[in-house]
Design an enzyme around this catalytic site. Sequence first.
Site, short mmCIF file in Angstrom:
data_model
loop_
_atom_site.label_atom_id
_atom_site.label_comp_id
_atom_site.label_asym_id
_atom_site.label_seq_id
_atom_site.Cartn_x
_atom_site.Cartn_y
_atom_site.Cartn_z
N THR A 254 0.66 18.15 -47.11
CA THR A 254 -0.22 18.01 -45.94
C THR A 254 -1.68 17.92 -46.35
OG1 THR A 254 -1.09 19.27 -44.06
CG2 THR A 254 -0.02 20.54 -45.74
N TYR B 125 -0.63 28.58 -44.15
CA TYR B 125 0.23 27.38 -44.11
C TYR B 125 -0.15 26.41 -45.23
CZ TYR B 125 1.70 22.69 -42.75
OH TYR B 125 2.20 21.41 -42.77
N1 LIG Z 1 3.84 17.08 -38.01
C1 LIG Z 1 2.78 16.85 -38.76
O1 LIG Z 1 1.76 16.28 -38.30
C2 LIG Z 1 2.78 17.25 -40.21
C3 LIG Z 1 1.59 17.05 -40.94
C4 LIG Z 1 1.59 17.40 -42.30
C5 LIG Z 1 2.73 17.92 -42.90
N2 LIG Z 1 3.86 18.11 -42.16
C6 LIG Z 1 5.04 18.66 -42.85
O2 LIG Z 1 6.16 17.85 -42.54
C7 LIG Z 1 7.34 18.65 -42.48
C8 LIG Z 1 8.04 18.39 -41.18
O3 LIG Z 1 7.19 18.73 -40.10
P1 LIG Z 1 7.64 18.50 -38.59
O4 LIG Z 1 6.43 18.22 -37.79
O5 LIG Z 1 8.78 17.56 -38.57
O6 LIG Z 1 8.13 19.98 -38.22
P2 LIG Z 1 9.48 20.46 -37.48
O7 LIG Z 1 9.30 21.90 -37.16
O8 LIG Z 1 9.81 19.52 -36.36
O9 LIG Z 1 10.57 20.28 -38.62
C9 LIG Z 1 10.80 21.26 -39.61
C10 LIG Z 1 12.30 21.50 -39.69
O10 LIG Z 1 12.58 22.43 -40.72
C11 LIG Z 1 13.57 23.33 -40.27
N3 LIG Z 1 13.44 24.57 -41.05
C12 LIG Z 1 12.37 25.40 -41.08
N4 LIG Z 1 12.63 26.43 -41.92
C13 LIG Z 1 13.87 26.24 -42.42
C14 LIG Z 1 14.69 26.96 -43.32
N5 LIG Z 1 14.30 28.13 -43.85
N6 LIG Z 1 15.92 26.47 -43.63
C15 LIG Z 1 16.34 25.30 -43.09
N7 LIG Z 1 15.62 24.58 -42.21
C16 LIG Z 1 14.39 25.05 -41.87
C17 LIG Z 1 13.31 23.49 -38.79
O11 LIG Z 1 14.45 23.94 -38.06
C18 LIG Z 1 12.88 22.07 -38.38
O12 LIG Z 1 13.98 21.29 -37.99
C19 LIG Z 1 6.90 20.09 -42.68
O13 LIG Z 1 7.14 20.45 -44.02
C20 LIG Z 1 5.41 20.04 -42.37
O14 LIG Z 1 4.73 21.03 -43.09
C21 LIG Z 1 3.91 17.79 -40.84
#
Ligand SMILES: NC(=O)c1ccc[n+]([C@@H]2O[C@H](COP(=O)([O-])OP(=O)(O)OC[C@H]3O[C@@H](n4cnc5c(N)ncnc54)[C@H](O)[C@@H]3O)[C@@H](O)[C@H]2O)c1
Length: 326
Positions: free
Chosen positions: A117, A141
């Site tokens: 990120t 985070y």
């Molecule tokens: N959404 C954004 O704008 C953004 C920006 C930068 C980075 N990210 C990164 O992208 C990734 C996905 O983000 P997102 O927006 O899809 O979030 P999200 O919460 O929709 O998806 C994360 C998924 O991980 C699962 N999860 C969490 N902990 C877990 C564990 N211990 N075991 C198994 N599953 C687990 C959750 O159930 C969820 O389905 C993350 O790593 C986040 O840090 C997202």
Amino acid sequence: MPVVLVTGGAGYVGSHACLALHQAGFAPVVYDNLSNGHEAFVQWGPFEQGDILDRERLDAVIALHRPVAVMHFAALIEVGESVLQPARFYRNNVIGALTLIEAAQAAGIDKIVFSSTCATYGEPVRVPMDEGHPQEPINPYGRTKLMIEQALSDLDRHAGLRSVSLRYFNAAGADPEGRIGERHSPETHAIPLAIQALLGQRASFSVFGSDYDTADGTAVRDYVHVLDLADAHVRALRYLMDGGATTAINLGTGTGTSVRALIGAIEAVAGAALPVVEAQRRAGDAPLLVANGTRAREVLGWSPSRDLAEIVGSALTWHRAELTRG
Ligand SMILES: NC(=O)c1ccc[n+]([C@@H]2O[C@H](COP(=O)([O-])OP(=O)(O)OC[C@H]3O[C@@H](n4cnc5c(N)ncnc54)[C@H](O)[C@@H]3O)[C@@H](O)[C@H]2O)c1
């Protein structure tokens, strides 16, 4: 078809990556504990419920499906929660990722695409931000993500595990067919919050800070379509399969959009006025976050193809579809 283990594949970005993997001829296997994910988002391959902290379950799923690579999306993502519960974030995002990496290594998997990120950069010292920008995260985070980037760099150097850390800016938009989309709980992302206000699911949309040192006083972000992000993941996977070296790459458009410009875009696409209230700045929000996308172009041949109108239009389609599903 080569199998890819997709942790967090029942979440927002991970589910769109599964769609892209499927379209590119890969077989995604979703591994997710459903803490924030949705089983209904798993539409392009098998679902294995499990936690990345559960080594035995990981070993069993990997032995069953024999993936050639891992895409690691699973994480806790809400910055405000990370400040309130740092230990929970470190356990989930750091120990969980290391448990996953050890399971992958034990099975001979040597390729990982990691969701990092722009929050690993912290306060911007120059914009647009390139990958050489100092990494000084300002919340737990961002620090959990930086720790895994650093671990992956050591794992490359000393253990032959190659990886691409993809530093997303603001993921936005949805599958234009409305099958999957952005459903976080709590929701803190601007576009879903605005659309929920537009559809009457929230009283109003709050603009946090209108006195920033930006052209219109509101914070500026780099919104990148989630399907463009998904495409970049497939390219990163192919890059590793072709022998590419471990690296970290920004994923953004290079274009900044202020909150006011975003409101204008949403109103234009929806053809309706958004109820807006002005609120105080949120602690830890940077004034301006915009990616320098040169490395993504050079290494992955990737640049985003969808504009803000497509981002907003697809998000609106998803939220309307959600309403009809109840
Ligand atoms: N959404 C954004 O704008 C953004 C920006 C930068 C980075 N990210 C990164 O992208 C990734 C996905 O983000 P997102 O927006 O899809 O979030 P999200 O919460 O929709 O998806 C994360 C998924 O991980 C699962 N999860 C969490 N902990 C877990 C564990 N211990 N075991 C198994 N599953 C687990 C959750 O159930 C969820 O389905 C993350 O790593 C986040 O840090 C997202």
